[in-house]
Design an enzyme around this catalytic site. Structure first.
Site, PDB file in Angstrom:
ATOM      1  N   LYS A   1      26.120 -14.465  -2.256  1.00 14.82           N
ATOM      2  CA  LYS A   1      24.868 -13.749  -2.404  1.00 14.82           C
ATOM      3  C   LYS A   1      23.937 -14.563  -3.289  1.00 14.82           C
ATOM      4  CE  LYS A   1      22.845  -9.516  -4.265  1.00 14.82           C
ATOM      5  NZ  LYS A   1      23.062  -8.301  -5.080  1.00 14.82           N
TER       6      LYS A   1
ATOM      7  N   CYS B   1      23.814  -2.268 -14.707  1.00 17.85           N
ATOM      8  CA  CYS B   1      23.447  -1.176 -13.790  1.00 17.85           C
ATOM      9  C   CYS B   1      22.565  -0.143 -14.469  1.00 17.85           C
ATOM     10  CB  CYS B   1      24.705  -0.476 -13.270  1.00 17.85           C
ATOM     11  SG  CYS B   1      25.788  -1.494 -12.257  1.00 17.85           S
TER      12      CYS B   1
ATOM     13  N   HIS C   1      28.154  -6.676 -11.498  1.00 13.96           N
ATOM     14  CA  HIS C   1      27.762  -7.584 -12.577  1.00 13.96           C
ATOM     15  C   HIS C   1      28.925  -8.366 -13.181  1.00 13.96           C
ATOM     16  CE1 HIS C   1      24.418  -4.660 -12.377  1.00 13.96           C
ATOM     17  NE2 HIS C   1      23.701  -5.731 -12.573  1.00 13.96           N
TER      18      HIS C   1
ATOM     19  N   CYS D   1      27.505   0.592 -18.066  1.00 19.38           N
ATOM     20  CA  CYS D   1      27.190  -0.792 -17.688  1.00 19.38           C
ATOM     21  C   CYS D   1      25.713  -1.032 -17.938  1.00 19.38           C
ATOM     22  CB  CYS D   1      27.516  -1.028 -16.209  1.00 19.38           C
ATOM     23  SG  CYS D   1      26.990  -2.663 -15.618  1.00 19.38           S
TER      24      CYS D   1
ATOM     25  N   HIS E   1      13.447 -10.208  -2.805  1.00 20.32           N
ATOM     26  CA  HIS E   1      12.230  -9.397  -2.898  1.00 20.32           C
ATOM     27  C   HIS E   1      11.328  -9.656  -1.692  1.00 20.32           C
ATOM     28  CE1 HIS E   1      13.045 -10.285  -7.370  1.00 20.32           C
ATOM     29  NE2 HIS E   1      13.404  -9.037  -7.177  1.00 20.32           N
TER      30      HIS E   1
ATOM     31  N   CYS F   1      32.622  -4.066 -13.743  1.00 17.40           N
ATOM     32  CA  CYS F   1      31.586  -3.606 -12.833  1.00 17.40           C
ATOM     33  C   CYS F   1      31.574  -4.546 -11.630  1.00 17.40           C
ATOM     34  CB  CYS F   1      30.217  -3.608 -13.517  1.00 17.40           C
ATOM     35  SG  CYS F   1      28.833  -3.414 -12.364  1.00 17.40           S
TER      36      CYS F   1
ATOM     37  N   HIS G   1      11.792 -13.578  -5.692  1.00 20.76           N
ATOM     38  CA  HIS G   1      12.663 -14.510  -4.967  1.00 20.76           C
ATOM     39  C   HIS G   1      12.821 -14.020  -3.530  1.00 20.76           C
ATOM     40  CE1 HIS G   1      15.861 -11.553  -5.424  1.00 20.76           C
ATOM     41  NE2 HIS G   1      15.767 -11.605  -6.739  1.00 20.76           N
TER      42      HIS G   1
ATOM     43  N   LYS H   1      20.029 -15.321  -9.386  1.00 18.79           N
ATOM     44  CA  LYS H   1      19.443 -16.205 -10.392  1.00 18.79           C
ATOM     45  C   LYS H   1      20.540 -16.924 -11.175  1.00 18.79           C
ATOM     46  CE  LYS H   1      16.348 -16.080 -14.408  1.00 18.79           C
ATOM     47  NZ  LYS H   1      15.574 -15.214 -15.310  1.00 18.79           N
TER      48      LYS H   1
END
Length: 650
Positions: free
Chosen positions: A297, A130, A147, A127, A22, A144, A19, A300
């Site tokens: 941010k 992570c 997440h 987690c 990356h 977390c 995406h 997905k």
């Protein structure tokens, strides 16, 4: 030959396909490689995929496939995407490759033998997202922060790396810029973290919980923690590169590029691991911000990611991914967050590429064709003293310094200033009027030569950012010298490089304006034109009440076999969360000749269908499947999300 530089990107975790996040880091490395090559430097560029860990196993289980099959598919998707987009990486490392696994096991043996790895019991928070243990101080409202999930409480025995042993040494190295972390605020962030006691790092997972990983060389009942494994890829790829062992040549000049979310792992875990293994520290760590969709941010789960190949196809007539590369470096001030929206991209593209660089080239080339027969004139003596020439020289003089400082947006602004000066020069001099006056021929040539020379040098300076498009412009202008360092940069960027007498021919490279609404209409029309006619007409209408009588549930296939004496049927034992398995005979044998391969697949089951006694046994439901009338198009309906047996389908 100039300097030697080694650029590395993070290796991307294969629980998701490529995406925009990356893409940005990879394009950053690609652009820097092209810049350094143009400067005559020796450059090596590594990227790759991170393929072990708990999340990989979970995704594979949900999809009903092996972890190896999952990582093979997604890693290939990354490689194919980078190749299609012209990314010029020298190597692509996969952490499931034998060359990497051998390197990791050897480092583990060495570190274990030195006493830096010990066995202990751990009780605390973990987690899965992570894939690491967490302290209470790291949580936000008990969750977390990355997440938004509550870590699980775990108690298990594992191997630990004495990370805390290297805390003072690491702090001193960062303070002295032995590892140069930039922008400066990220260096300060790491030093702030190192102001607290550094805990030791758990570097194993028991196989009773996770088997997908690299076996510890000193205890085969455990696999290596994914971060310890992954972070060693940067030297492992050099140790066994396609060209042999390149560590002596490139490792001492490692320049690593990351997003800010993995700063801790790369600024603390990684260097302490290297210290323990006796490996020299990386020279530079460049940290960039997030690409946001509006204020959020990109992720997905939010459905706001941008897929590189889809973007390239959508804007193919406008340069595709090359235009996005320009937007990346023009829009983001390195180290800070930036927003991406299609509207913002189009606004920047139209203003700066279509109306700026593209328009300057098109209008000037047109006048050269009309007034000079298409042939480039001699370099006018007065050209060097013009405002556009001065602006261009200023851009060239600061160019290398700005790229080295990662101030790409400023370097591009300098180029834009030169283009703007050329536009003003044309407007002031009015070459269309000069062309009507024979005694003004020299002044006409001055204006047109100056404008096209600005375009040529702009294309040289922007070539690391838009390599394909700028090469197209340079070829059109007769600038055939390569940009790989074989021609000195000072000569390439010197004002006066256009070849007198060269005849402009062929189609002028363009940046056509983007009309998003028109693009969307065209895409919709294309999609409509590709629609097929139903092979099986829609059945008679039913009411919502009639449909509601069908109880559709998620079923997990636990067993699958053939039915002797039945050419079309398979026998499936399906878990609907009832504490027992249901036997269902399904007519899908043509598509699934080996039904054992369906084990683990989540399917849709009509759970309240009256059981039917068949000669093969009792069938207690129906599995939904789609058929286009041929066995190759028969497919059981399934899911792409984490669902449990018995979950209701609505």
């Amino acid at each position: 030959m100039g300097r030697t530089v080694y650029f590395t990107t993070p290796i991307y975790y294969v629980n998701a396909e490529p995406h925009i996040g990356h893409l940005y880091t990879t394009v950053l490395a690609d652009t820097l490689k092209r810049f350094h090559k143009m400067m005559g430097d020796d450059v090596y560029f590594l990227t790759g995929t991170d393929e072990h860990g708990e999340k990989i196993q979970q995704v594979a289980d949900k999809q009903g496939i092996t972890a190896q099959a999952l990582v093979d598919r997604v890693s290939q998707k990354f490689q194919d995407t980078w190749a299609a987009l012209g990314i010029d990486n020298d190597d692509f490392i996969r952490t499931t490759e034998p060359r990497h696994e051998r390197f990791v096991r050897e480092i583990l043996r060495q570190v274990h033998a030195s006493g830096d790895i010990y066995f202990a019991e751990y009780t605390g928070l973990y987690c899965v997202g992570c894939e690491r243990h967490m302290n209470l101080s790291e949580l936000v409202d008990g969750m977390c922060p990355d997440h938004k999930t509550k870590p699980a409480e775990v108690k298990e025995s594992n191997y630990f790396f004495r990370m805390g042993k290297y805390q003072d040494r690491l702090r001193a190295a960062i303070e002295a810029d032995e590892i140069r972390i930039r922008p400066e605020r990220y260096k300060n962030e790491v030093l702030s973290f190192l102001g607290q006691k550094l805990e030791d790092l758990c570097i194993s997972r028991p196989k009773t919980r996770l088997s997908w990983g690299i076996d510890l060389p000193f205890d085969d009942k455990f696999v290596t923690y994914v971060w310890y494994d992954a972070l060693l890829n940067y030297p492992s790829a050099l140790a066994a590169s396609p060209q042999g062992d390149l560590r002596a040549r490139y490792w001492p000049v490692c320049n690593h590029l990351i997003a800010k979310d993995i700063l801790k792992t790369h600024a603390i875990y990684w260097p302490t691991m290297l210290m323990s293994a006796g490996i020299e520290l990386p020279k530079r760590l460049d940290v960039h911000g997030y690409w946001l969709s509006g204020e959020s941010k990109m992720s997905k789960s939010l459905g706001n990611v941008v897929r590189p190949l889809e973007f390239d196809e959508r804007f193919q007539e406008h340069g595709g991914i090359e235009a996005l590369r320009y937007f990346f470096f023009r829009e983001m001030k390195f180290g800070t967050d930036s927003s991406f929206t299609y509207e913002l991209f189009v606004e920047r593209y139209n203003a700066e590429l279509a109306n700026g660089l593209g328009n300057l080239l098109s209008r000037t080339a047109s006048m050269v064709g009309k007034y000079l027969g298409g042939a480039l004139p001699e370099l006018p003596a007065a050209a060097a003293a013009t405002e556009p020439a001065g602006r261009t020289r200023a851009a060239v003089e600061r160019y290398a310094e700005l790229f080295e400082a990662r101030a790409f947006h400023t370097a591009i602004e300098d180029v834009r200033a030169a283009i703007g000066a050329a536009d003003v020069f044309i407007t002031q001099k009015e070459p269309w009027k000069l062309a009507k006056q024979p005694d003004k021929r020299a002044e006409l040539e001055l204006v047109l030569y100056t404008a096209l020379e600005v375009v040529r040098i702009a294309a040289v300076l922007l070539s690391p950012v838009m390599p394909r498009k700028c090469r197209e412009i340079l070829d059109y202008l007769g600038e055939a010298r390569p940009l790989d360092g074989s021609a000195p940069f000072a000569e390439l960027a010197a004002f006066g490089g256009l070849k007198p007498g060269y005849v402009l021919s062929g189609e002028v490279p363009k940046f056509p304006r983007i009309d998003l609404a028109a693009l969307d209409v065209a895409a919709s029309a294309k999609a409509t034109a590709s629609l097929t006619t139903l092979e099986q007409p829609i059945g008679p209408e039913i009411t919502i009440d009639e449909f509601a009588k069908a109880d559709l549930r998620v079923g997990v296939i636990r067993e699958g076999g053939l039915v002797e004496g039945a050419d079309k049927l398979v026998r499936l034992m399906i878990d609907l969360g009832e504490g027992r398995l249901r036997q269902i005979f399904a007519g899908i044998r043509a598509a699934y000749p080996d039904p054992a391969k369906l084990v683990g697949r989540k399917v849709i089951v009509v759970a309240n269908l009256k059981p039917r006694q068949m000669k093969f046994g009792l069938s207690e439901g129906m599995v939904l499947a789609a058929s286009g009338g041929g066995k190759k198009r028969l497919c059981a309906a399934t899911f792409d999300a984490a669902l449990e047996p018995g979950d209701k389908v609505t």
